[in-house]
Each structure stands twice: as C-alpha cells, then as structure tokens.
Design a protein around this motif. Structure first.
Motif, short mmCIF file in Angstrom:
data_model
loop_
_atom_site.label_atom_id
_atom_site.label_comp_id
_atom_site.label_asym_id
_atom_site.label_seq_id
_atom_site.Cartn_x
_atom_site.Cartn_y
_atom_site.Cartn_z
N ARG A 35 11.01 44.59 0.33
CA ARG A 35 11.18 45.83 1.11
C ARG A 35 10.28 45.85 2.34
NH1 ARG A 35 11.15 48.51 -4.07
NH2 ARG A 35 8.97 49.07 -3.73
N GLY A 36 9.39 44.87 2.44
CA GLY A 36 8.51 44.80 3.59
C GLY A 36 7.18 45.50 3.41
N GLU A 37 6.86 45.89 2.17
CA GLU A 37 5.57 46.53 1.92
C GLU A 37 4.46 45.49 1.95
OE1 GLU A 37 5.66 49.00 -1.58
OE2 GLU A 37 7.67 49.73 -1.09
N GLU A 38 3.26 45.94 2.26
CA GLU A 38 2.13 45.02 2.34
C GLU A 38 1.62 44.69 0.95
OE1 GLU A 38 -0.92 45.17 5.11
OE2 GLU A 38 0.24 46.21 6.64
N LEU A 39 1.30 43.42 0.76
CA LEU A 39 0.71 42.95 -0.49
C LEU A 39 -0.55 42.16 -0.17
CD1 LEU A 39 3.90 41.53 -2.27
CD2 LEU A 39 2.90 43.79 -2.55
N LYS A 40 -1.36 41.95 -1.19
CA LYS A 40 -2.56 41.14 -0.99
C LYS A 40 -2.15 39.71 -0.61
CE LYS A 40 -4.41 41.73 -5.02
NZ LYS A 40 -5.35 41.71 -6.16
#
Length: 77
Positions: A35-40
């Motif tokens: 979905r394009g969310e930021e992850l580590k």
C-alpha cells in the motif's frame, strides 16, 4: 518499492502469506508495504532478500522506471 514488491511476488507465484512466511514477517506487513506505507529498513531488507532468494532481480530506476525480473537460470539459453 511497493509496486516492485507486488510485481516480484506475482512473478514468483506467491500470495501475501507465502511472501510473509519467506520473509518471516506478518501478512499485514506485506500488505502495508504494497500500500506504500513506510516500514523499517530492516523489514524491507528481509522482504527483498526473500524475493531475491526466490529468483527475483530488482531493477533500479534508470529512465524507464523501476521494475523486477526473474533471474536467468544457468541452463537457459
């Protein structure tokens, strides 16, 4: 990376659950990435490594847009 991840996952015939298991993350984490969310960074690296181990090559943006392809097998001509 979101689009590349989904393209790579489909290219190797994996669903979200299969990729999550291979990367040792939750299926929700894969969905968040796609979905394009930021992850580590370490999480993204684990996902990328799992896809590369499955035979995916990530192609950087080089004027034609980022993408993926399957690695050529040694015995392919």
């Amino acid at each position: 990376m979101a689009v590349q991840c989904k393209m790579a996952r489909v290219a190797v015939g994996w669903g979200v659950r299969e990729l999550a298991a291979a990367a040792d993350v939750s299926p929700n984490t894969i969905a968040r990435l796609e979905r394009g969310e930021e992850l580590k960074a370490s999480t993204i690296e684990a996902i990328r490594s799992a896809l590369e181990a499955a035979g995916v090559e990530f192609i950087p943006e080089n004027g034609g847009g980022a993408g993926v392809r399957l690695k050529k097998e040694e015995n392919d001509v």
